[in-house]
Design a protein around this motif. Structure first.
Motif, PDB file in Angstrom:
ATOM      1  N   GLN A 129       0.928  -1.291  -0.352  1.00  0.00           N
ATOM      2  CA  GLN A 129      -0.231   0.190   0.074  1.00  0.00           C
ATOM      3  C   GLN A 129       1.096   1.309   0.265  1.00  0.00           C
ATOM      4  O   GLN A 129       2.014   1.624   0.219  1.00  0.00           O
ATOM      5  N   TRP A 130       0.957   2.409  -0.711  1.00  0.00           N
ATOM      6  CA  TRP A 130       0.768   3.618  -0.784  1.00  0.00           C
ATOM      7  C   TRP A 130      -0.147   4.240  -0.601  1.00  0.00           C
ATOM      8  O   TRP A 130      -1.380   4.270  -0.561  1.00  0.00           O
ATOM      9  N   GLN A 131       0.802   5.481   0.273  1.00  0.00           N
ATOM     10  CA  GLN A 131       0.146   6.620   1.098  1.00  0.00           C
ATOM     11  C   GLN A 131       0.633   7.232   0.700  1.00  0.00           C
ATOM     12  O   GLN A 131       1.746   7.731   0.552  1.00  0.00           O
ATOM     13  N   LEU A 132      -0.005   8.482  -0.468  1.00  0.00           N
ATOM     14  CA  LEU A 132       0.722   9.587  -0.937  1.00  0.00           C
ATOM     15  C   LEU A 132      -0.450  10.885  -0.707  1.00  0.00           C
ATOM     16  O   LEU A 132      -1.650  10.544  -1.155  1.00  0.00           O
ATOM     17  N   ARG A 133       0.216  11.436  -0.732  1.00  0.00           N
ATOM     18  CA  ARG A 133      -0.478  13.557  -1.175  1.00  0.00           C
ATOM     19  C   ARG A 133       0.523  15.062  -1.205  1.00  0.00           C
ATOM     20  O   ARG A 133       2.374  14.517  -1.444  1.00  0.00           O
ATOM     21  N   VAL A 167       5.811  15.387  -3.806  1.00  0.00           N
ATOM     22  CA  VAL A 167       4.349  14.851  -3.321  1.00  0.00           C
ATOM     23  C   VAL A 167       5.049  13.557  -2.179  1.00  0.00           C
ATOM     24  O   VAL A 167       7.029  13.703  -2.326  1.00  0.00           O
ATOM     25  N   ALA A 168       4.654  13.625  -1.214  1.00  0.00           N
ATOM     26  CA  ALA A 168       4.829  12.638   0.219  1.00  0.00           C
ATOM     27  C   ALA A 168       4.601  11.837   0.523  1.00  0.00           C
ATOM     28  O   ALA A 168       2.810  11.434   0.539  1.00  0.00           O
ATOM     29  N   GLY A 172       8.583  12.463  -3.684  1.00  0.00           N
ATOM     30  CA  GLY A 172       8.922  13.202  -4.973  1.00  0.00           C
ATOM     31  C   GLY A 172       8.286  14.378  -5.531  1.00  0.00           C
ATOM     32  O   GLY A 172       8.196  15.564  -4.483  1.00  0.00           O
ATOM     33  N   ARG A 173       8.647  14.719  -6.988  1.00  0.00           N
ATOM     34  CA  ARG A 173       9.204  15.509  -7.667  1.00  0.00           C
ATOM     35  C   ARG A 173       8.391  15.450  -8.757  1.00  0.00           C
ATOM     36  O   ARG A 173       8.084  14.556  -9.595  1.00  0.00           O
ATOM     37  N   ILE A 174       6.886  16.339  -9.343  1.00  0.00           N
ATOM     38  CA  ILE A 174       6.636  16.928 -10.288  1.00  0.00           C
ATOM     39  C   ILE A 174       6.958  17.388 -11.065  1.00  0.00           C
ATOM     40  O   ILE A 174       7.282  18.667 -11.149  1.00  0.00           O
ATOM     41  N   GLU A 175       7.379  16.920 -12.281  1.00  0.00           N
ATOM     42  CA  GLU A 175       8.018  18.094 -13.355  1.00  0.00           C
ATOM     43  C   GLU A 175       7.492  17.875 -15.015  1.00  0.00           C
ATOM     44  O   GLU A 175       7.672  16.299 -15.739  1.00  0.00           O
ATOM     45  N   LEU A 195       9.984   9.588  -7.899  1.00  0.00           N
ATOM     46  CA  LEU A 195       9.740   8.917  -6.531  1.00  0.00           C
ATOM     47  C   LEU A 195      11.509   8.302  -6.067  1.00  0.00           C
ATOM     48  O   LEU A 195      11.825   7.886  -6.711  1.00  0.00           O
ATOM     49  N   ARG A 196      11.427   8.576  -4.800  1.00  0.00           N
ATOM     50  CA  ARG A 196      12.937   8.295  -3.698  1.00  0.00           C
ATOM     51  C   ARG A 196      12.304   7.752  -3.000  1.00  0.00           C
ATOM     52  O   ARG A 196      11.549   8.147  -2.151  1.00  0.00           O
TER      53      ARG A 196
END
Length: 168
Positions: A87-91, A98-99, A111-114, A120-121
């Motif tokens: 399960q991922w929980q992202l916000r 993104v964390a 994470g970073r959106i470009e 994601l790391r």
């Protein structure tokens, strides 16, 4: 220690960091959380150092949590092994961040959106470091996912996957 590092260096030659999904001007901007709301499925190949490539499938169901973040439940099937759950929980974390967390990670996910890509790391159990790039493709219904796993900075595994949104 030197022998272990030499062995790891030799193993990393078996797994290439290779090319990553490119940023594309002809693809729409990625709504990293919205893409995974609802059902999606992924099919790909996992290559681990000194092992034969194996098929992997991922069935995902995403829903919005009470905090406005995404909860993504996944069933992962690696050829020759029983299916596992994660399960991922992202916000969102600022305008392009993104964390969150991943049930089989050893620490937080960042994470970073470009544009059309999300990077994601996270650290996996056993001290493995994962870098994952998800690139939205033209049409907005498919992601190209590449994950590189490293140990001591050397690539030891690579996942190449295509993720499709379902019923939208």
């Amino acid at each position: 220690m030197a022998a272990a590092l030499a062995l790891l260096a030799g193993l990393s030659g078996c797994v290439s960091a290779g090319r990553l999904p490119p940023a594309r001007a002809d693809a729409p901007a990625l709504d990293a959380l919205g893409f995974f709301a609802g059902q999606s499925c992924g099919e790909g190949t996992l290559k681990i150092a000194l092992r034969r490539p194996r098929a992997v499938t991922v069935a995902s169901v995403g829903r919005w949590g009470s905090d406005g973040g995404l909860i993504l439940d996944q069933t992962v099937t690696l050829a020759g092994q029983p299916a596992t759950q994660r399960q991922w929980q992202l916000r969102r974390d600022g305008p392009s961040g993104v964390a969150g967390s991943l049930s089989d990670a050893a620490g937080p996910v960042t994470g970073r959106i470009e544009g059309n890509r999300l990077h994601l790391r996270f650290t996996m159990k056993g001290g493995l470091r994962a870098d994952q790039w998800l690139a939205l493709q033209p049409g907005g219904q498919m992601l190209h996912n590449v994950m590189i796993v490293r140990k001591f900075g050397l690539p030891v595994a690579r996942l190449d996957e295509v993720i499709m949104r379902e019923n939208r």
